[in-house]
Motif scaffolding. Structure first.
Motif, PDB file in Angstrom:
ATOM      1  N   UNK A   1     -39.946  92.891   2.310  1.00  0.00           N
ATOM      2  CA  UNK A   1     -38.456  93.556   3.076  1.00  0.00           C
ATOM      3  C   UNK A   1     -38.081  93.348   4.162  1.00  0.00           C
ATOM      4  N   UNK A   2     -38.998  92.899   4.894  1.00  0.00           N
ATOM      5  CA  UNK A   2     -38.533  93.078   6.812  1.00  0.00           C
ATOM      6  C   UNK A   2     -37.573  91.704   6.125  1.00  0.00           C
ATOM      7  N   UNK A   3     -38.089  90.523   5.582  1.00  0.00           N
ATOM      8  CA  UNK A   3     -36.752  89.700   5.861  1.00  0.00           C
ATOM      9  C   UNK A   3     -35.488  90.277   5.046  1.00  0.00           C
ATOM     10  N   UNK A   4     -35.167  90.796   3.906  1.00  0.00           N
ATOM     11  CA  UNK A   4     -34.046  91.173   4.080  1.00  0.00           C
ATOM     12  C   UNK A   4     -33.384  92.423   4.483  1.00  0.00           C
ATOM     13  N   UNK A   5     -34.413  93.275   5.197  1.00  0.00           N
ATOM     14  CA  UNK A   5     -33.747  93.954   6.256  1.00  0.00           C
ATOM     15  C   UNK A   5     -33.403  93.779   7.141  1.00  0.00           C
ATOM     16  N   UNK A   6     -33.073  92.538   7.960  1.00  0.00           N
ATOM     17  CA  UNK A   6     -33.293  91.931   9.124  1.00  0.00           C
ATOM     18  C   UNK A   6     -31.800  90.622   8.486  1.00  0.00           C
ATOM     19  N   UNK A   7     -32.344  90.177   7.800  1.00  0.00           N
ATOM     20  CA  UNK A   7     -31.114  89.116   6.802  1.00  0.00           C
ATOM     21  C   UNK A   7     -30.647  88.577   8.443  1.00  0.00           C
ATOM     22  N   UNK A   8     -29.610  87.796   8.648  1.00  0.00           N
ATOM     23  CA  UNK A   8     -28.579  87.314   9.233  1.00  0.00           C
ATOM     24  C   UNK A   8     -28.732  87.673  10.553  1.00  0.00           C
ATOM     25  N   UNK A   9     -29.142  88.623  11.093  1.00  0.00           N
ATOM     26  CA  UNK A   9     -29.366  88.899  12.156  1.00  0.00           C
ATOM     27  C   UNK A   9     -31.014  88.151  13.532  1.00  0.00           C
ATOM     28  N   UNK A  10     -32.203  87.405  11.953  1.00  0.00           N
ATOM     29  CA  UNK A  10     -32.772  86.539  12.726  1.00  0.00           C
ATOM     30  C   UNK A  10     -32.298  85.016  12.574  1.00  0.00           C
ATOM     31  N   UNK A  11     -33.002  84.377  12.887  1.00  0.00           N
ATOM     32  CA  UNK A  11     -33.360  83.142  13.022  1.00  0.00           C
ATOM     33  C   UNK A  11     -33.100  82.511  11.049  1.00  0.00           C
ATOM     34  N   UNK A  12     -32.609  81.757  10.182  1.00  0.00           N
ATOM     35  CA  UNK A  12     -32.718  81.545   9.042  1.00  0.00           C
ATOM     36  C   UNK A  12     -34.466  80.625   8.929  1.00  0.00           C
ATOM     37  N   UNK A  13     -35.568  80.532   9.720  1.00  0.00           N
ATOM     38  CA  UNK A  13     -36.780  79.995   9.628  1.00  0.00           C
ATOM     39  C   UNK A  13     -37.228  81.110   9.857  1.00  0.00           C
ATOM     40  N   UNK A  14     -36.864  82.489  10.634  1.00  0.00           N
ATOM     41  CA  UNK A  14     -37.962  83.762  10.636  1.00  0.00           C
ATOM     42  C   UNK A  14     -38.039  84.440   9.036  1.00  0.00           C
ATOM     43  N   UNK A  15     -36.654  83.866   8.698  1.00  0.00           N
ATOM     44  CA  UNK A  15     -36.211  85.004   7.090  1.00  0.00           C
ATOM     45  C   UNK A  15     -37.454  84.190   6.074  1.00  0.00           C
ATOM     46  N   UNK A  16     -37.088  82.590   5.996  1.00  0.00           N
ATOM     47  CA  UNK A  16     -37.689  81.613   5.651  1.00  0.00           C
ATOM     48  C   UNK A  16     -39.095  81.870   5.498  1.00  0.00           C
ATOM     49  N   UNK A  17     -39.832  82.201   6.835  1.00  0.00           N
ATOM     50  CA  UNK A  17     -41.202  82.242   6.532  1.00  0.00           C
ATOM     51  C   UNK A  17     -41.235  83.734   5.810  1.00  0.00           C
ATOM     52  N   UNK A  18     -41.270  84.669   6.378  1.00  0.00           N
ATOM     53  CA  UNK A  18     -40.954  86.291   5.678  1.00  0.00           C
ATOM     54  C   UNK A  18     -41.119  85.868   4.468  1.00  0.00           C
TER      55      UNK A  18
END
Lengths: 263, 200
Positions: A112-129
């Motif tokens: 949910x966090x990955x989707x919530x901040x998608x595009x606002x944080x780095x790709x690595x962060x989304x990928x890690x989540x």
């Protein structure tokens, strides 16, 4: 506690499966799933492109999953019918069930966090989540396997004449526990059938678990029909209604006390 | 005594299998059906993957020790035969003979486990690890799941042996279920050996 309540709890199992499936198939549409061989950028792009549908999917799934609790509690109660003495097997089931529900609810947080901040944080962060969610989803299979195995062993160990759940269901459950447990091996694989998007680590355990849930619901439902009381102290205490015969057999003396009722 | 619940130790006639009864009870056959479905799924996944990368799989298959695989097949077939003799002895109330056969079946099972450990140690020494996601995943995973079944089977044999030795009665259904399971472990190995070791 009466049969209707137990059945209401049992009905939450199929409901959970339905809502979960809608969340997965219509929400995230993770068939196939974004697996470990995808790059961080590709995964992050998916979250940006499908942000809203992912969030709807996760919400549906996190709403569905707690329904496992009343369903599993009903199953533990019904299997308790055959357990002699202290209900240690039923307790073990309930503790493991709590653990499963806790894990199953928590794992949506990183997704949910990955989707919530998608595009606002780095790709690595989304990928890690994203990957944290997957590790939590599959690597945490042992309490599920042990829960199913404990349920099965409890049925097999209880006297046949007192156990409401059939023995074949116990054997089926043991096979199911064996089938899902190896999914915990995902941490060793980034490709192939045991990677977290693989057939043996994800699809077979996931689908077979939901099939097992439906079989368990049917079996437990029938057990409730068979057993007048589902557990000691759980006897249906509604007053017994004795039907009053409309016609009395010819020749029988009419008792004086009922004359007023008969009018 | 309830129908189908015949204790070993009662007169031999009582233990004759009846035509209307499923040996071992329906439960163990449900287990076998689900378990076979699971292994079939593993083998199917293997074949699909192999069809995708035939050269890589063929090359990897060339490295596995077919001779040890053959020896393991012999060990399990013998173990299965001896277990069948044990059940026969139990049905005839020959407790000591049953105990000996069970011990022999377990010894053959242990020999299989040791042979498997040696085979895997050699493969790992040669750098053939399951981490590649290809042939060796199936080689170790199917073998490992089968080995887990062998270990469970050994526990069942040990339990039956203990009952024989202590003079305790065993439900006929439980004894049959144990031996049926042991046969399944054998049959699964034959399927695994044919699919992963032999099929090109």
């Amino acid at each position: 506690m009466n049969r209707a309540t137990v059945r209401a709890c049992l009905a939450t199992g199929p409901l959970m499966a339905l809502v979960f499936a809608i969340g997965w198939i219509a929400g995230t549409r993770w068939i196939p799933v974004p697996g470990p061989s995808m790059s961080a950028e590709a995964v992050a792009a998916l979250y940006v492109d499908h942000r809203v549908s992912y969030l709807i999917g996760f919400t549906l799934m996190v709403l569905a999953v707690p329904l496992l609790a009343p369903w599993g509690a009903a199953l533990a109660l019904i299997s308790r019918s055959g357990e002699r003495g202290q209900p240690v097997v039923a307790y073990a089931q309930l503790v493991l069930l709590s653990c499963c529900v806790a894990v199953f609810v928590t794992l949506y947080m990183p997704w949910a966090l990955a989707a919530y901040r998608a595009g606002e944080v780095s790709a690595e962060t989304t990928h890690t989540m994203h990957e944290l969610g997957w590790i939590m989803f599959i690597f945490t299979v042992p309490p599920f396997a042990l829960w199913i195995a404990v349920l099965a062993v409890g049925i097999l160990w209880s006297p046949r004449e007192e156990q409401l759940l059939p023995r074949w269901f116990a054997f089926y459950s043991l096979a199911e526990a064996l089938m899902i447990a190896p999914a915990a091996l995902i941490v060793f694989f980034k490709t192939g059938p045991l990677a977290y998007d693989g057939f043996l680590a994800l699809w077979l355990p996931l689908v077979s678990f939901f099939v097992w849930m439906q079989v368990a619901t049917v079996v437990a439902w029938r057990a409730v029909t068979r057993g007048a009381a589902v557990a000691p102290g759980a006897v249906d205490r509604r007053p017994t209604v004795v039907p009053v015969a409309c016609l009395r057999p010819v020749g029988e003396t009419r008792p004086l006390s009922t004359s007023a009722v008969d009018g | 005594m309830a129908d189908g619940v015949v204790a070993v130790g009662s007169p031999a006639r009582a233990l004759e299998p009846r035509a209307s009864r499923i040996p071992g009870g329906a439960g163990i056959w449900i287990f076998l059906a689900v378990d076979f479905t699971y292994f079939t799924a593993i083998f199917a996944a293997f074949m699909v993957d192999r069809a995708d990368r035939p050269e890589a799989f063929a090359a990897a298959r060339g490295t596995v020790d077919v001779l040890t695989g053959g020896l393991n097949t012999l060990l399990l077939l013998s173990a299965s035969y001896v277990a069948a003799r044990a059940l026969r002895a139990m049905r005839h109330d020959e407790r000591r003979a049953a105990g000996r056969y069970l011990l022999a079946a377990a010894a053959l099972g242990v020999a299989f486990v040791l042979s498997k450990a040696r085979e895997w140690a050699i493969e790992l020494d040669h750098g053939h690890s399951p981490g590649d996601g290809g042939f060796y995943v199936y080689y170790y995973f199917a073998g490992g799941m089968h080995l887990l079944h062998v270990l469970i089977g050994l526990a069942v044999l040990a339990w039956l042996h203990r009952r024989m030795r202590t003079g305790a009665a065993v439900r006929a259904e439980a004894a049959e279920a144990g031996v049926v399971y042991w046969h399944m472990v054998d049959l699964l190995w034959i399927l695994l050996f044919a699919t992963i070791y032999l099929a090109a």
